[in-house]
Design a protein around this motif. Structure first.
Motif, short mmCIF file in Angstrom:
data_model
loop_
_atom_site.label_atom_id
_atom_site.label_comp_id
_atom_site.label_asym_id
_atom_site.label_seq_id
_atom_site.Cartn_x
_atom_site.Cartn_y
_atom_site.Cartn_z
N LYS A 1 -7.30 6.08 16.84
CA LYS A 1 -8.07 5.13 17.89
C LYS A 1 -9.38 5.81 18.53
CE LYS A 1 -4.60 1.83 19.02
NZ LYS A 1 -3.61 1.28 20.07
N ASP A 2 -9.17 7.23 18.43
CA ASP A 2 -10.27 8.10 19.21
C ASP A 2 -11.66 7.95 18.45
OD1 ASP A 2 -8.80 8.75 21.14
OD2 ASP A 2 -7.92 10.48 19.99
N ASN A 3 -11.51 7.91 16.82
CA ASN A 3 -12.85 7.93 16.12
C ASN A 3 -12.65 6.76 15.42
OD1 ASN A 3 -11.06 8.71 13.95
ND2 ASN A 3 -11.48 10.76 14.32
N ASN A 4 -11.73 5.73 15.12
CA ASN A 4 -11.76 4.44 14.19
C ASN A 4 -11.76 4.98 12.90
OD1 ASN A 4 -11.55 2.69 16.18
ND2 ASN A 4 -13.87 2.71 16.30
N LYS A 5 -11.36 6.34 12.47
CA LYS A 5 -11.04 6.78 11.10
C LYS A 5 -9.72 6.10 10.56
CE LYS A 5 -14.62 10.30 11.17
NZ LYS A 5 -14.93 11.78 10.88
N TRP A 6 -9.75 5.89 9.23
CA TRP A 6 -8.18 5.41 8.67
C TRP A 6 -7.76 6.65 8.29
CZ3 TRP A 6 -9.99 1.77 4.19
CH2 TRP A 6 -10.97 0.61 4.80
N PHE A 7 -6.48 6.77 8.42
CA PHE A 7 -5.66 7.98 7.66
C PHE A 7 -4.44 7.45 6.96
CE2 PHE A 7 -3.78 6.93 11.84
CZ PHE A 7 -2.53 7.35 11.82
N VAL A 8 -4.02 6.11 7.14
CA VAL A 8 -3.05 5.53 5.96
C VAL A 8 -3.62 4.18 5.61
CG1 VAL A 8 -0.82 4.62 5.72
CG2 VAL A 8 -1.10 6.61 7.39
N LEU A 9 -3.70 3.73 4.37
CA LEU A 9 -3.71 2.47 3.94
C LEU A 9 -2.42 1.97 3.42
CD1 LEU A 9 -5.33 -0.06 2.76
CD2 LEU A 9 -5.95 1.47 0.79
N LEU A 10 -1.92 0.99 3.60
CA LEU A 10 -0.69 0.50 3.01
C LEU A 10 -1.07 -0.65 2.21
CD1 LEU A 10 1.98 0.27 6.18
CD2 LEU A 10 1.69 1.87 4.06
N VAL A 11 -0.43 -0.94 1.17
CA VAL A 11 -0.56 -1.88 0.28
C VAL A 11 0.47 -2.22 -0.49
CG1 VAL A 11 -2.24 -2.64 -1.78
CG2 VAL A 11 -3.07 -0.97 -0.36
N ALA A 12 0.74 -3.49 -0.81
CA ALA A 12 1.64 -4.17 -1.60
C ALA A 12 1.00 -4.85 -2.75
CB ALA A 12 2.61 -5.38 -0.80
N LEU A 13 1.45 -4.22 -4.01
CA LEU A 13 0.80 -4.50 -5.42
C LEU A 13 1.67 -4.51 -6.39
CD1 LEU A 13 -1.61 -1.55 -6.05
CD2 LEU A 13 0.40 -1.42 -4.91
N ASP A 14 1.02 -5.08 -7.59
CA ASP A 14 1.94 -4.88 -8.67
C ASP A 14 2.11 -3.56 -9.20
OD1 ASP A 14 2.16 -5.01 -11.85
OD2 ASP A 14 3.10 -6.97 -11.17
N LYS A 15 3.12 -3.14 -9.80
CA LYS A 15 3.24 -1.73 -10.37
C LYS A 15 2.33 -1.26 -11.42
CE LYS A 15 8.27 -1.57 -9.43
NZ LYS A 15 9.69 -1.41 -10.03
N SER A 16 1.98 -2.18 -12.21
CA SER A 16 1.01 -1.72 -13.21
C SER A 16 -0.38 -1.45 -12.73
CB SER A 16 0.78 -2.96 -14.08
OG SER A 16 0.19 -4.21 -13.50
N LYS A 17 -0.81 -1.80 -11.67
CA LYS A 17 -2.05 -1.40 -11.02
C LYS A 17 -2.12 0.14 -10.59
CE LYS A 17 -3.47 -5.97 -9.24
NZ LYS A 17 -4.17 -6.88 -8.20
N ILE A 18 -0.79 0.69 -10.52
CA ILE A 18 -1.08 2.30 -10.29
C ILE A 18 -0.45 3.02 -11.17
CG2 ILE A 18 -1.26 2.15 -7.51
CD1 ILE A 18 1.74 2.44 -7.41
N GLY A 19 -0.14 2.17 -12.61
CA GLY A 19 0.33 2.92 -13.52
C GLY A 19 1.85 3.27 -13.66
N LEU A 20 2.70 2.42 -12.91
CA LEU A 20 4.14 2.49 -12.95
C LEU A 20 4.59 1.38 -14.09
CD1 LEU A 20 4.97 3.09 -9.14
CD2 LEU A 20 4.61 4.60 -10.87
N ASP A 21 5.69 2.07 -14.44
CA ASP A 21 6.38 1.21 -15.54
C ASP A 21 7.27 0.21 -14.74
OD1 ASP A 21 5.61 2.74 -17.61
OD2 ASP A 21 7.17 4.04 -17.59
N GLY A 22 7.49 -1.02 -15.53
CA GLY A 22 8.30 -2.09 -14.73
C GLY A 22 7.69 -2.94 -14.34
N GLU A 23 8.14 -4.07 -13.83
CA GLU A 23 7.65 -5.13 -13.35
C GLU A 23 8.06 -5.39 -11.92
OE1 GLU A 23 9.00 -8.70 -15.79
OE2 GLU A 23 7.85 -8.01 -17.65
#
Length: 216
Positions: free
Chosen positions: A135-157
């Protein structure tokens, strides 16, 4: 009394925001309506909200504002005012609750309690992407995402939830299992951590702290 659970589906109530909004220490909010003989009362109980309008002259609940069938003009006008109050409280005191995994929730609790920051959903087109920022400088330090496993190269559906964190030694921490290269960020400076218990909370929180320190 009306149970507002149906309006809170996929929403999380932020208790601190209820207090900021004007709820008392027992998590009850009261507001006199434009007709001073009636008062709206909203209360937080058992992880949800309840509401009612009280007829002050009769000292009883005015139930007509909660019926769905057609009602008279007077009750309809009170109902509109009452619904505006409910909508405003939900908009200002809750947030999207799209993240479901237990480790994600523990991470969110840790970040919010440690760094006094709130989860922000910045992109209407991407309702499953959110950030935490300093909040002091408005810079991100965590991005949370819900996505399909395949988009980050993980096996399974199916879907997985991830934290994308800044790191100053990316090449040495990536192991291809619990820590992956950064998703949607500069891969030289960011890493991706799947939040399905493959990494310990202790290690995860260390990575979050490191990310926070790097942007501070």
């Amino acid at each position: 009394m009306r149970d507002l659970s149906d309006l809170l589906e996929n929403r999380k109530i932020i208790k601190s925001k209820l207090i900021d909004y004007g709820f008392n220490q027992d998590y009850v909010f009261e507001k006199t309506l434009s007709n001073p003989n009636f008062k709206a009362v909203i209360s937080y109980e058992k992880d949800t909200l309840f509401s009612k309008v009280i007829d002050l002259e009769m000292d009883e609940d005015y139930v007509l504002v909660d019926v769905k069938t057609p009602i008279g003009k007077f009750a309809a006008e009170l109902k509109i005012e009452y619904e505006i109050i409910i909508t405003d409280i939900i908009e200002k005191c809750t947030r999207s609750n799209v993240f479901k995994l237990s480790q994600t929730k523990r991470l969110m609790d840790k970040v919010e309690n440690t760094y006094n920051t709130d989860l922000e959903f910045l992109w209407e087109k991407f309702p499953k992407d959110a950030i935490y920022r300093n909040k002091d400088n408005n810079k991100w330090f965590v991005l949370l995402v819900a996505l399909d496993k395949s988009k980050i190269g993980l096996d399974g559906e199916g879907e997985i939830e991830i934290a994308v964190l800044k790191h100053d030694n990316v090449s040495n921490v990536i192991d291809g299992v619990s820590i992956l290269e950064g998703y949607h960020m500069n891969k030289k400076h960011w890493i991706t951590v799947p939040l399905d218990e493959r990494i310990s909370d202790e290690k995860l929180f260390e990575l979050v702290e490191n990310s926070y320190n790097l942007i501070s």
